[in-house]
Motif scaffolding. Structure first.
Motif, PDB file in Angstrom:
ATOM      1  N   GLY A   1       0.830  -1.207   0.000  1.00 17.80           N
ATOM      2  CA  GLY A   1       0.000   0.000   0.000  1.00 17.80           C
ATOM      3  C   GLY A   1       0.864   1.258   0.000  1.00 17.80           C
ATOM      4  O   GLY A   1       2.088   1.203  -0.190  1.00 17.80           O
TER       5      GLY A   1
ATOM      6  N   GLY B   1       3.065   1.718   3.622  1.00 18.39           N
ATOM      7  CA  GLY B   1       3.904   0.534   3.812  1.00 18.39           C
ATOM      8  C   GLY B   1       4.988   0.415   2.747  1.00 18.39           C
ATOM      9  O   GLY B   1       6.122   0.025   3.045  1.00 18.39           O
TER      10      GLY B   1
ATOM     11  N   LEU C   1      -2.788  -7.979  -1.211  1.00 14.78           N
ATOM     12  CA  LEU C   1      -3.019  -7.329  -2.516  1.00 14.78           C
ATOM     13  C   LEU C   1      -4.524  -7.153  -2.751  1.00 14.78           C
ATOM     14  O   LEU C   1      -5.092  -7.670  -3.715  1.00 14.78           O
ATOM     15  CB  LEU C   1      -2.355  -8.100  -3.662  1.00 14.78           C
ATOM     16  CG  LEU C   1      -0.824  -8.186  -3.577  1.00 14.78           C
ATOM     17  CD1 LEU C   1      -0.258  -8.988  -4.743  1.00 14.78           C
ATOM     18  CD2 LEU C   1      -0.191  -6.793  -3.544  1.00 14.78           C
TER      19      LEU C   1
ATOM     20  N   ALA D   1      -6.397  -2.015  -2.896  1.00 14.09           N
ATOM     21  CA  ALA D   1      -5.485  -0.918  -2.534  1.00 14.09           C
ATOM     22  C   ALA D   1      -4.024  -1.334  -2.559  1.00 14.09           C
ATOM     23  O   ALA D   1      -3.132  -0.490  -2.477  1.00 14.09           O
ATOM     24  CB  ALA D   1      -5.834  -0.381  -1.150  1.00 14.09           C
TER      25      ALA D   1
ATOM     26  N   ILE E   1      -3.935 -11.075   6.506  1.00 15.69           N
ATOM     27  CA  ILE E   1      -3.630 -11.087   7.952  1.00 15.69           C
ATOM     28  C   ILE E   1      -4.765 -11.723   8.768  1.00 15.69           C
ATOM     29  O   ILE E   1      -4.565 -12.040   9.939  1.00 15.69           O
ATOM     30  CB  ILE E   1      -3.304  -9.677   8.514  1.00 15.69           C
ATOM     31  CG1 ILE E   1      -4.475  -8.701   8.311  1.00 15.69           C
ATOM     32  CG2 ILE E   1      -2.010  -9.137   7.918  1.00 15.69           C
ATOM     33  CD1 ILE E   1      -4.342  -7.425   9.156  1.00 15.69           C
TER      34      ILE E   1
ATOM     35  N   TYR F   1     -14.558   3.359   9.721  1.00  9.89           N
ATOM     36  CA  TYR F   1     -13.100   3.201   9.615  1.00  9.89           C
ATOM     37  C   TYR F   1     -12.414   3.547  10.939  1.00  9.89           C
ATOM     38  O   TYR F   1     -11.670   2.736  11.494  1.00  9.89           O
ATOM     39  CB  TYR F   1     -12.531   4.085   8.500  1.00  9.89           C
ATOM     40  CG  TYR F   1     -11.030   4.288   8.608  1.00  9.89           C
ATOM     41  CD1 TYR F   1     -10.151   3.240   8.353  1.00  9.89           C
ATOM     42  CD2 TYR F   1     -10.496   5.519   9.002  1.00  9.89           C
ATOM     43  CE1 TYR F   1      -8.768   3.416   8.479  1.00  9.89           C
ATOM     44  CE2 TYR F   1      -9.126   5.700   9.121  1.00  9.89           C
ATOM     45  CZ  TYR F   1      -8.259   4.650   8.866  1.00  9.89           C
ATOM     46  OH  TYR F   1      -6.906   4.819   9.000  1.00  9.89           O
TER      47      TYR F   1
ATOM     48  N   SER G   1      -1.191  11.759  11.504  1.00 11.01           N
ATOM     49  CA  SER G   1      -2.185  12.562  10.780  1.00 11.01           C
ATOM     50  C   SER G   1      -2.162  12.213   9.286  1.00 11.01           C
ATOM     51  O   SER G   1      -1.512  11.248   8.874  1.00 11.01           O
ATOM     52  CB  SER G   1      -1.912  14.045  11.025  1.00 11.01           C
ATOM     53  OG  SER G   1      -0.610  14.372  10.587  1.00 11.01           O
ATOM     54  N   ASN G   2      -2.815  13.012   8.456  1.00  9.41           N
ATOM     55  CA  ASN G   2      -2.973  12.699   7.021  1.00  9.41           C
ATOM     56  C   ASN G   2      -1.648  12.717   6.274  1.00  9.41           C
ATOM     57  O   ASN G   2      -0.970  13.745   6.209  1.00  9.41           O
ATOM     58  CB  ASN G   2      -3.887  13.722   6.360  1.00  9.41           C
ATOM     59  CG  ASN G   2      -5.344  13.477   6.684  1.00  9.41           C
ATOM     60  OD1 ASN G   2      -5.739  13.577   7.843  1.00  9.41           O
ATOM     61  ND2 ASN G   2      -6.135  13.158   5.685  1.00  9.41           N
TER      62      ASN G   2
ATOM     63  N   GLN H   1       0.287   7.004  -3.321  1.00  8.86           N
ATOM     64  CA  GLN H   1      -0.997   7.014  -2.609  1.00  8.86           C
ATOM     65  C   GLN H   1      -2.115   6.672  -3.590  1.00  8.86           C
ATOM     66  O   GLN H   1      -2.204   7.242  -4.684  1.00  8.86           O
ATOM     67  CB  GLN H   1      -1.255   8.375  -1.953  1.00  8.86           C
ATOM     68  CG  GLN H   1      -2.496   8.350  -1.062  1.00  8.86           C
ATOM     69  CD  GLN H   1      -2.629   9.552  -0.141  1.00  8.86           C
ATOM     70  OE1 GLN H   1      -2.168  10.645  -0.488  1.00  8.86           O
ATOM     71  NE2 GLN H   1      -3.229   9.360   1.005  1.00  8.86           N
TER      72      GLN H   1
ATOM     73  N   LYS I   1      -7.852   8.861  -2.448  1.00 10.81           N
ATOM     74  CA  LYS I   1      -7.655   9.830  -1.370  1.00 10.81           C
ATOM     75  C   LYS I   1      -7.516  11.229  -1.966  1.00 10.81           C
ATOM     76  O   LYS I   1      -7.135  11.383  -3.141  1.00 10.81           O
ATOM     77  CB  LYS I   1      -6.395   9.481  -0.558  1.00 10.81           C
ATOM     78  CG  LYS I   1      -6.354   8.030  -0.063  1.00 10.81           C
ATOM     79  CD  LYS I   1      -7.191   7.814   1.173  1.00 10.81           C
ATOM     80  CE  LYS I   1      -7.479   6.351   1.507  1.00 10.81           C
ATOM     81  NZ  LYS I   1      -6.377   5.437   1.580  1.00 10.81           N
TER      82      LYS I   1
ATOM     83  N   HIS J   1       6.429  10.424   8.493  1.00 10.84           N
ATOM     84  CA  HIS J   1       5.687   9.411   9.260  1.00 10.84           C
ATOM     85  C   HIS J   1       6.583   8.181   9.478  1.00 10.84           C
ATOM     86  O   HIS J   1       6.735   7.678  10.597  1.00 10.84           O
ATOM     87  CB  HIS J   1       4.410   9.045   8.492  1.00 10.84           C
ATOM     88  CG  HIS J   1       3.556   7.995   9.149  1.00 10.84           C
ATOM     89  ND1 HIS J   1       2.411   7.509   8.576  1.00 10.84           N
ATOM     90  CD2 HIS J   1       3.680   7.317  10.318  1.00 10.84           C
ATOM     91  CE1 HIS J   1       1.856   6.600   9.369  1.00 10.84           C
ATOM     92  NE2 HIS J   1       2.622   6.462  10.431  1.00 10.84           N
TER      93      HIS J   1
END
Ligand code: NAD
Ligand code: DAU
Length: 335
Positions: free
Chosen positions: A10, A13, A35, A38, A60, A153, A181-182, A188, A192, A225
């Protein structure tokens, strides 16, 4: 040191893996990713040549697969980025958010407990704190701000955080949590705000702004981040939550206008559309704990980061087109 990174195909990550795999050549990294729509293998295919990295396709929430992987690999650290991450999708279909974000977290922590993982890090979000009013710029989220969520979410992420805290207290699982935060930056998914606006404006299509565009987000470059997560892994105290924020509050309308200006496009492209139900008004993070305890600091100013990001998308229009056409789904098979 062997590190499991979930959700590495993603946006955040994949940026994390590029940063960590190159920085820590003596660590081994395994990326576990289902996969989903997204997850884009194109994001990480350039990592294939690195000797200290491998990819495993898997979910997961698949307890047997996760157990087998942990038994084989004997991970020292687990960093869980895997999640359903888009608020609008959670409003339309909450269930997959509960499955991946809560049950998936539980499955990973059960395996971490069973196989003696030395650190389980949960990548969480500032959205667990709910929102702040627009007319109180003095208020910021701290790690002590009560959990108070708005969307399916954020509720699923908050549920996971509470479970992570419970595994620490009840079973002594060595956990840490980051709440950021964003993010903006390369890779990306174009669902979004920032990549939606760039990809539509590049085609001279109308760019959708929810409501009046007054909602405020605290933008942080994805690199900053990820540096924060790296520092939490190496210097963070077990059992603690660390906030990471961009010190860059902007209204959505400001962000959209900045992007249009950078692209040399007219503001006439802006189209105000129906607001998101339950739309959080403002996020703003107090990151002083991470700054003081970890020595974390921002390296990007929003003005520079957004220009660099717009350039990245302009120079990677094939990356966007591959997603819009659905071709990106073949990237894993092809590689
Ligand atoms: P993303 O949607 O771009 O990527 C999510 C990745 O997880 C994808 O590769 C997807 O295939 C994978 N995935 C989803 N469900 C899975 C499952 N069940 N099993 C295995 N893999 C699965 O998300 P992102 O924006 O990179 O966010 C990553 C993490 O950071 C999430 O936990 C999100 O809540 C958190 N976060 C995001 C932001 C942001 O601004 N994007 C900010 C703070 C925190
Ligand atoms: O704060 C961290 C969170 O940021 C993460 O936990 C989430 O995973 C991530 O998706 C992000 O959530 P937001 O809902 O804030 O991000 P999004 O890009 O969807 O929207 C940003 C703002 O822009 C929000 O106020 C809604 C608005 N918006 C969004 C889109 C997609 C628009 O006005 N138009 C759009 O087309």
């Amino acid at each position: 040191m062997k590190v499991l990174v979930t959700g590495g195909a993603g946006f955040i990550g994949s940026n994390f893996l590029y940063y960590m795999v190159d920085k820590y050549k003596d660590y081994d990294f395994v990326c576990l990713d289902a996969l989903t729509y997204a997850g884009n293998y194109n994001n990480i295919k350039d990592l294939e040549s690195r000797k200290n990295y491998k990819f495993v396709k898997g979910n997961i929430t698949d307890r047997d697969l996760v157990d087998k992987l942990f038994a084989e690999e004997k991970f020292d650290w687990v960093v869980n980025f895997a999640a359903e991450s888009h608020v609008d999708n959670s409003i339309k279909n909450p269930e997959i958010f509960l499955k991946t974000n809560i049950i998936g977290t539980q499955v990973l922590m059960d395996a971490s407990k069973k196989y003696g993982v030395k650190r389980y890090h949960q990548v969480s979000t500032d959205e667990v704190y709910g929102d702040l009013p627009l007319d109180r710029p003095d208020l910021l989220f701290t790690e002590e701000t009560p959990i108070h969520t708005s969307s399916p979410y954020s509720s699923s992420k908050a549920g996971a955080d509470l479970l992570v805290g419970a595994y620490y207290r009840t079973y002594g699982l060595p956990i840490t949590i980051s709440r950021c935060s964003n993010n903006y930056g390369p890779y990306q998914f174009p669902e979004k705000l920032i990549p939606v606006i760039i990809s539509k404006a590049l085609k001279n299509e109308k760019v959708p702004v929810y409501g009046k565009g007054e909602n405020v987000r605290d933008w942080i470059h994805v690199h900053d981040h990820n540096v924060g997560v790296d520092l939490i892994l190496h210097k963070g105290k077990v059992g603690e939550v660390y906030n990471l924020g961009g010190h860059s509050e902007r209204t959505n309308l400001d962000v959209v206008k900045t992007i249009l200006k950078t692209l040399g496009k007219s503001e006439d492209l802006i189209e105000f559309v129906t607001d998101r139900p339950g739309h959080d008004l403002r996020y703003a993070i107090d990151s002083s704990k991470s700054e003081k305890e970890l020595g974390w600091e921002l390296s990007y100013k929003f003005e520079d980061g957004i220009k660099e990001t717009v350039d990245w998308y302009v120079n990677h229009q094939d990356w966007i087109e591959d997603i819009l056409s659905g071709n990106y789904k073949d990237a894993y098979k092809e590689n």
